[in-house]
Design a protein around this motif. Structure first.
Motif, PDB file in Angstrom:
ATOM      1  N   GLU A 195       0.822  -1.219   0.000  1.00 15.46           N
ATOM      2  CA  GLU A 195       0.000   0.000   0.000  1.00 15.46           C
ATOM      3  C   GLU A 195       0.853   1.265   0.000  1.00 15.46           C
ATOM      4  O   GLU A 195       0.520   2.249  -0.667  1.00 15.46           O
ATOM      5  CB  GLU A 195      -0.950  -0.010   1.202  1.00 15.46           C
ATOM      6  CG  GLU A 195      -2.040  -1.063   1.114  1.00 15.46           C
ATOM      7  CD  GLU A 195      -2.871  -0.932  -0.160  1.00 15.46           C
ATOM      8  OE1 GLU A 195      -3.236   0.205  -0.522  1.00 15.46           O
ATOM      9  OE2 GLU A 195      -3.134  -1.958  -0.798  1.00 15.46           O
ATOM     10  N   LYS A 196       1.957   1.261   0.752  1.00 18.57           N
ATOM     11  CA  LYS A 196       2.816   2.448   0.790  1.00 18.57           C
ATOM     12  C   LYS A 196       3.449   2.701  -0.573  1.00 18.57           C
ATOM     13  O   LYS A 196       3.546   3.843  -1.025  1.00 18.57           O
ATOM     14  CB  LYS A 196       3.898   2.277   1.854  1.00 18.57           C
ATOM     15  CG  LYS A 196       3.396   2.424   3.282  1.00 18.57           C
ATOM     16  CD  LYS A 196       4.545   2.384   4.274  1.00 18.57           C
ATOM     17  CE  LYS A 196       4.038   2.578   5.694  1.00 18.57           C
ATOM     18  NZ  LYS A 196       5.149   2.520   6.684  1.00 18.57           N
ATOM     19  N   LYS A 198       2.249   1.825  -3.473  1.00 19.46           N
ATOM     20  CA  LYS A 198       1.211   2.306  -4.381  1.00 19.46           C
ATOM     21  C   LYS A 198       0.982   3.804  -4.185  1.00 19.46           C
ATOM     22  O   LYS A 198       0.854   4.562  -5.151  1.00 19.46           O
ATOM     23  CB  LYS A 198      -0.092   1.542  -4.156  1.00 19.46           C
ATOM     24  CG  LYS A 198      -0.060   0.096  -4.626  1.00 19.46           C
ATOM     25  CD  LYS A 198      -1.383  -0.605  -4.339  1.00 19.46           C
ATOM     26  CE  LYS A 198      -1.333  -2.059  -4.807  1.00 19.46           C
ATOM     27  NZ  LYS A 198      -2.597  -2.778  -4.485  1.00 19.46           N
ATOM     28  N   SER A 199       0.928   4.241  -2.917  1.00 24.18           N
ATOM     29  CA  SER A 199       0.691   5.658  -2.624  1.00 24.18           C
ATOM     30  C   SER A 199       1.834   6.521  -3.133  1.00 24.18           C
ATOM     31  O   SER A 199       1.613   7.550  -3.785  1.00 24.18           O
ATOM     32  CB  SER A 199       0.522   5.860  -1.109  1.00 24.18           C
ATOM     33  OG  SER A 199      -0.605   5.164  -0.623  1.00 24.18           O
ATOM     34  N   LYS A 202       1.926   6.743  -7.033  1.00 23.94           N
ATOM     35  CA  LYS A 202       0.919   7.664  -7.577  1.00 23.94           C
ATOM     36  C   LYS A 202       1.320   9.116  -7.350  1.00 23.94           C
ATOM     37  O   LYS A 202       1.208   9.960  -8.248  1.00 23.94           O
ATOM     38  CB  LYS A 202      -0.437   7.379  -6.948  1.00 23.94           C
ATOM     39  CG  LYS A 202      -1.055   6.059  -7.386  1.00 23.94           C
ATOM     40  CD  LYS A 202      -2.373   5.797  -6.668  1.00 23.94           C
ATOM     41  CE  LYS A 202      -2.980   4.456  -7.097  1.00 23.94           C
ATOM     42  NZ  LYS A 202      -4.234   4.153  -6.351  1.00 23.94           N
ATOM     43  N   LEU A 203       1.777   9.425  -6.128  1.00 24.05           N
ATOM     44  CA  LEU A 203       2.135  10.805  -5.816  1.00 24.05           C
ATOM     45  C   LEU A 203       3.388  11.255  -6.562  1.00 24.05           C
ATOM     46  O   LEU A 203       3.472  12.394  -7.029  1.00 24.05           O
ATOM     47  CB  LEU A 203       2.359  10.946  -4.308  1.00 24.05           C
ATOM     48  CG  LEU A 203       1.108  10.783  -3.425  1.00 24.05           C
ATOM     49  CD1 LEU A 203       1.503  10.692  -1.955  1.00 24.05           C
ATOM     50  CD2 LEU A 203       0.140  11.944  -3.637  1.00 24.05           C
ATOM     51  N   ILE A 214       5.829  14.613  -0.586  1.00 20.82           N
ATOM     52  CA  ILE A 214       5.189  13.337  -0.274  1.00 20.82           C
ATOM     53  C   ILE A 214       5.409  12.983   1.187  1.00 20.82           C
ATOM     54  O   ILE A 214       4.493  12.515   1.879  1.00 20.82           O
ATOM     55  CB  ILE A 214       5.748  12.220  -1.178  1.00 20.82           C
ATOM     56  CG1 ILE A 214       5.438  12.521  -2.648  1.00 20.82           C
ATOM     57  CG2 ILE A 214       5.157  10.866  -0.797  1.00 20.82           C
ATOM     58  CD1 ILE A 214       6.125  11.584  -3.620  1.00 20.82           C
ATOM     59  N   LEU A 218       2.417  12.339   3.832  1.00 17.10           N
ATOM     60  CA  LEU A 218       2.231  11.030   4.463  1.00 17.10           C
ATOM     61  C   LEU A 218       2.697  10.997   5.908  1.00 17.10           C
ATOM     62  O   LEU A 218       2.516   9.992   6.600  1.00 17.10           O
ATOM     63  CB  LEU A 218       2.969   9.954   3.656  1.00 17.10           C
ATOM     64  CG  LEU A 218       2.513   9.756   2.203  1.00 17.10           C
ATOM     65  CD1 LEU A 218       3.300   8.627   1.549  1.00 17.10           C
ATOM     66  CD2 LEU A 218       1.012   9.449   2.141  1.00 17.10           C
TER      67      LEU A 218
END
Length: 242
Positions: A195-196, A198-199, A202-203, A214, A218
């Motif tokens: 999940e990290k 993926k985030s 995208k960013l 970022i 986060l």
């Protein structure tokens, strides 16, 4: 388009006629994927043959029960065989041993400096890092053009400012060809992200935010973002080397 039942049927009985039916239906993928590698010292027929043989191998290995789309499975296989074919051709012109050794060191040096600086290193920075002159670095970059093809990760000097990816200057082709290849590679890698990752992906690569932005968003350190980004690049590198 071939449905999953046909793939299941072939997996069960290994009927050559069914395999040929599948291969013929997906030969368009070979046409698309070899476009990027044309005009780089290898005949179209040779590239097509390599891609077609890889497609046959992909059909033989594909397991429809795992739930993947065949195109997503076959794309890395075909690309991998094409890239291996080019690597096996080795250098097409005689290059001094020292120059070749420097050229081979450049890739890891660029990676190390990118991690340290957060950007693509300059020729001067590479020269200092490798304890060489700028002329030696530039000669090694130029000599790498003697290779039968350019790696998609190969860098060249852009007006003596920064090293930039050769892909930026690749031969003009229809955008749709790149889109198919890039989408399949991204999709194959993205499904293995946590999940990290993926985030951050995208960013960083979709919204084009800096590492510091970022990290602030986060609530983590910039060093954490740097490590995650390194993991992302490593996974793409592994996929491209398949």
């Amino acid at each position: 388009m071939i449905n999953q039942e046909v793939f299941l049927q072939y997996r069960q009985n290994r009927n050559i006629a069914i395999r040929n039916q599948i291969v013929e239906a997906y030969l368009y993928m070979v046409e698309i994927l070899i476009r990027r590698y044309l005009n780089k010292g290898v005949d179209y027929d040779d590239l097509y043959q390599v891609g077609a043989m890889a497609l046959v191998a992909a059909v033989d290995r594909f397991d429809p029960e795992k739930g993947f789309e065949f195109s997503s499975f076959a794309t890395p296989t075909i690309l991998g065989e094409i890239k291996r074919y080019f690597r096996d051709k080795e250098w097409s012109m005689k290059v001094p041993r020292r120059t070749k050794e420097i050229s081979l060191k450049l890739s890891s040096a660029k990676e190390e400096l990118f991690e340290k600086c957060g950007r693509t290193p300059t020729v001067a920075e590479l020269a200092e890092h490798l304890e060489l002159t700028q002329e030696e670095v530039l000669e090694a970059i130029e000599s790498s053009k003697a290779y039968a093809t350019y790696s998609l990760n190969q860098s060249i000097d852009d007006s003596e400012r920064e090293l930039v990816n050769y892909e930026k200057f690749a031969s003009i082709e229809e955008k749709g060809y790149n889109s198919v290849e890039d989408f399949e590679i991204i999709k194959a890698v993205f499904k293995n992200f946590n999940e990290k990752e993926k985030s951050v992906f995208k960013l960083r690569y979709v919204e084009n935010k800096t590492q510091s932005d970022i990290a602030e968003q986060l609530g983590v350190s910039q060093m954490t973002i740097s490590r995650i980004e390194k993991s992302i690049r490593h996974k793409f590198h592994e996929e491209l080397q398949r």
